[in-house]
Design a protein around this motif. Structure first.
Motif, PDB file in Angstrom:
ATOM      1  N   LEU A  41      38.853  33.939  47.139  1.00  0.00           N
ATOM      2  CA  LEU A  41      38.088  34.622  46.099  1.00  0.00           C
ATOM      3  C   LEU A  41      37.570  35.968  46.570  1.00  0.00           C
ATOM      4  O   LEU A  41      37.264  36.832  45.750  1.00  0.00           O
ATOM      5  CB  LEU A  41      36.912  33.742  45.644  1.00  0.00           C
ATOM      6  CG  LEU A  41      36.036  34.310  44.512  1.00  0.00           C
ATOM      7  CD1 LEU A  41      36.869  34.583  43.254  1.00  0.00           C
ATOM      8  CD2 LEU A  41      34.875  33.374  44.192  1.00  0.00           C
ATOM      9  N   TYR A  42      37.501  36.177  47.888  1.00  0.00           N
ATOM     10  CA  TYR A  42      36.883  37.408  48.379  1.00  0.00           C
ATOM     11  C   TYR A  42      37.641  38.650  47.914  1.00  0.00           C
ATOM     12  O   TYR A  42      37.032  39.694  47.633  1.00  0.00           O
ATOM     13  CB  TYR A  42      36.772  37.402  49.902  1.00  0.00           C
ATOM     14  CG  TYR A  42      35.964  38.570  50.425  1.00  0.00           C
ATOM     15  CD1 TYR A  42      34.588  38.614  50.247  1.00  0.00           C
ATOM     16  CD2 TYR A  42      36.574  39.640  51.066  1.00  0.00           C
ATOM     17  CE1 TYR A  42      33.834  39.690  50.699  1.00  0.00           C
ATOM     18  CE2 TYR A  42      35.839  40.719  51.519  1.00  0.00           C
ATOM     19  CZ  TYR A  42      34.474  40.742  51.336  1.00  0.00           C
ATOM     20  OH  TYR A  42      33.732  41.818  51.774  1.00  0.00           O
ATOM     21  N   SER A  43      38.960  38.565  47.818  1.00  0.00           N
ATOM     22  CA  SER A  43      39.727  39.720  47.352  1.00  0.00           C
ATOM     23  C   SER A  43      39.371  40.073  45.918  1.00  0.00           C
ATOM     24  O   SER A  43      39.262  41.249  45.554  1.00  0.00           O
ATOM     25  CB  SER A  43      41.227  39.451  47.464  1.00  0.00           C
ATOM     26  OG  SER A  43      41.636  39.420  48.817  1.00  0.00           O
ATOM     27  N   PHE A  44      39.176  39.055  45.070  1.00  0.00           N
ATOM     28  CA  PHE A  44      38.779  39.301  43.682  1.00  0.00           C
ATOM     29  C   PHE A  44      37.354  39.848  43.610  1.00  0.00           C
ATOM     30  O   PHE A  44      37.078  40.823  42.904  1.00  0.00           O
ATOM     31  CB  PHE A  44      38.863  38.001  42.869  1.00  0.00           C
ATOM     32  CG  PHE A  44      40.255  37.514  42.601  1.00  0.00           C
ATOM     33  CD1 PHE A  44      40.979  38.010  41.526  1.00  0.00           C
ATOM     34  CD2 PHE A  44      40.834  36.558  43.408  1.00  0.00           C
ATOM     35  CE1 PHE A  44      42.270  37.557  41.259  1.00  0.00           C
ATOM     36  CE2 PHE A  44      42.122  36.095  43.155  1.00  0.00           C
ATOM     37  CZ  PHE A  44      42.835  36.594  42.082  1.00  0.00           C
ATOM     38  N   ALA A  45      36.446  39.204  44.348  1.00  0.00           N
ATOM     39  CA  ALA A  45      35.045  39.632  44.307  1.00  0.00           C
ATOM     40  C   ALA A  45      34.880  41.027  44.889  1.00  0.00           C
ATOM     41  O   ALA A  45      34.124  41.857  44.357  1.00  0.00           O
ATOM     42  CB  ALA A  45      34.183  38.632  45.069  1.00  0.00           C
ATOM     43  N   GLY A  46      35.611  41.307  45.967  1.00  0.00           N
ATOM     44  CA  GLY A  46      35.523  42.635  46.568  1.00  0.00           C
ATOM     45  C   GLY A  46      36.040  43.718  45.650  1.00  0.00           C
ATOM     46  O   GLY A  46      35.449  44.800  45.556  1.00  0.00           O
ATOM     47  N   ARG A  47      37.135  43.438  44.955  1.00  0.00           N
ATOM     48  CA  ARG A  47      37.655  44.434  44.007  1.00  0.00           C
ATOM     49  C   ARG A  47      36.662  44.664  42.871  1.00  0.00           C
ATOM     50  O   ARG A  47      36.478  45.805  42.420  1.00  0.00           O
ATOM     51  CB  ARG A  47      39.008  43.987  43.452  1.00  0.00           C
ATOM     52  CG  ARG A  47      39.646  45.011  42.521  1.00  0.00           C
ATOM     53  CD  ARG A  47      41.088  44.678  42.221  1.00  0.00           C
ATOM     54  NE  ARG A  47      41.216  43.399  41.537  1.00  0.00           N
ATOM     55  CZ  ARG A  47      42.381  42.819  41.275  1.00  0.00           C
ATOM     56  NH1 ARG A  47      43.510  43.397  41.670  1.00  0.00           N
ATOM     57  NH2 ARG A  47      42.439  41.663  40.646  1.00  0.00           N
ATOM     58  N   ALA A  48      36.015  43.605  42.407  1.00  0.00           N
ATOM     59  CA  ALA A  48      35.012  43.758  41.360  1.00  0.00           C
ATOM     60  C   ALA A  48      33.860  44.632  41.847  1.00  0.00           C
ATOM     61  O   ALA A  48      33.340  45.474  41.098  1.00  0.00           O
ATOM     62  CB  ALA A  48      34.499  42.392  40.922  1.00  0.00           C
TER      63      ALA A  48
END
Length: 438
Positions: free
Chosen positions: A86-93
């Motif tokens: 999930l970190y890739s999604f959260a970081g992009r957000a």
């Protein structure tokens, strides 16, 4: 809650068809918000999905994250363990909101083929030894390719430090064949190709022999050690939505032209706004009470539209448009109808860029930097810039470089993110906004 998460995991397996993966729901504690925990479950099974199921899953994750305020998103992202998908999604957000990352993205390969290169300079500059550039140098896209090529070379010859050998390969007969030739001739890095279907073709190999910086974004995620850079309508839609969210937009009227790029920009902006709780209307007749106007049209269409909106009693305090607004403009007396409209533009039009003459000066020297072609010229310059700085962007949690198209950073999926410059029509002419690249 555990039953709900298990049901979601089983649904993901069903969407994945015959894919067989063991998705273990995380233990939900008070460390995460409810929406974040649900997104975490979805992210666990994301890599096993393909096609529409994968797109739908990513959209659901983004919707869940969009429902969090800045403080909750930043807090929950910081608490994710290293390696959590999930970190890739959260970081992009976080990056799309202009917020810092709590740590660098979890990447499988951050070298981009740099293992055999000399050490990086103090600013992170570490260019390849030999670069192959894949562009459609003949055929119907040759004019666009010429602007990208000349922008790339402008950056190349403007660099006074070590530079790689560069060779251009024509993709008119097929991007995959051009890539194979570039790899066979000893290039340690490849830039291109330019078309979306060509990018999908070269990214079909999940372990390419030579890493790439693709010059478009297809449906495939870049393999580890490669990246994708694009001036896509979707990216512009995200920038427009974030601009409006930061300015407190509550009710937005969107007017869209008939071209594919216009529809794609408007659709992305609409989705982003709605995920953040902003009301969006597309029907002028039902647009009473709007505080914001977003135009995905060309300048000539906008000039005709503004009086119609005034007659309908729509007087939005905030007015923005896509970069296409400048198409068909250039006569201040007529373009005065556009006064007050803000739109994204290349940072090159807003501020000086190291290694490049001003946009006006470049346009006076070469046709490939004139008018609409200037955008592709700036894109080519930034493609050169990224070849030397990808490793630095990958290793830093909040690193960026100031390019000609905007400030460039790298998300956890290998996509280059861009914060554009901004200009406003005043007196019928575009006027750069102060600090527009930020």
């Amino acid at each position: 809650m555990a039953l709900k998460h298990t049901a979601i995991a089983l649904l993901l397996l069903a969407l994945a068809g015959c894919a067989s993966v063991d998705v273990q729901p995380p233990v939900v504690t008070s460390a995460y918000s409810v929406a974040f925990s649900e997104a975490q479950v979805l992210a666990q099974g994301h890599a096993a999905l393909t096609g529409q199921a994968r797109s739908a899953n990513a959209g659901r994750i983004e919707t869940l994250l969009a429902g969090l305020d800045d403080a909750a998103l930043a807090r929950d992202a910081a608490r994710l363990p290293v390696g959590d998908p999930l970190y890739s999604f959260a970081g992009r957000a976080l990056l799309n909101r202009g917020l810092p990352l709590p740590r660098p993205f979890d990447r499988g390969d951050v070298s981009f083929g740099a293992a055999d290169r000399p050490p990086a300079d103090r600013d992170g500059y570490r260019p390849p030894l030999k670069v192959g550039v894949l562009l459609p140098l003949s055929g119907g896209q040759s004019a666009a390719a010429a602007s990208v090529r000349d922008g790339f070379l402008a950056g190349y010859y403007g660099e006074r430090r070590r530079r790689p050998d560069v060779r251009f390969y024509d993709t008119a007969a097929g991007a995959s064949a051009a890539y194979a030739r570039a790899a066979a001739e000893g290039n340690d890095f490849v830039v291109g190709p330019l078309a979306r279907d060509e990018v999908d073709a070269v990214f079909a190999d999940e372990t390419p022999s030579v890493p790439l910086l693709a010059l478009n974004r297809g449906s495939r995620t870049p393999p580890a050690g490669s990246a994708a850079f694009s001036l896509s309508p979707e990216d512009e839609g995200i920038s427009l939505a974030q601009y409006l969210i930061q300015r407190g937009a509550k009710h937005v009227l969107i007017q869209t032209g008939g071209e594919d790029a216009q529809r794609r920009t408007a659709s992305t902006a609409k989705a982003q706004l709605e995920r953040r709780g902003v009301q969006v209307t597309e029907d002028i007749a039902a647009a009473q009470g709007v505080d914001t106007l977003l135009l995905a049209v060309k300048g000539s269409q906008a000039r005709a539209l503004m009086p119609q909106l005034a007659l309908a009693g729509i007087n939005a305090g905030t007015r923005v448009a896509t970069s296409q607004i400048v198409s068909g403009t250039g006569k201040p007396a007529e373009d005065a109808a556009l006064d007050g409209i803000v739109y994204p533009t290349e940072a090159w039009a807003v501020r000086n860029v190291d290694g490049l003459p001003s946009q006006a000066s470049a346009a006076a020297r070469v046709d490939t930097a004139k008018g609409p072609a200037a955008r592709l010229f700036a894109f080519g310059y930034d493609a050169w810039l990224l070849t030397g700085y990808l490793e630095r962007l990958a290793l830093s949690n909040n690193g960026d470089v100031a390019g000609a198209t905007g400030r460039l950073s790298l998300d956890g999926f290998g996509n280059v993110l861009r914060v554009p410059g901004w200009s406003r029509f005043a007196g019928g002419v575009p006027v750069p906004l102060a600090d527009g690249a930020r």
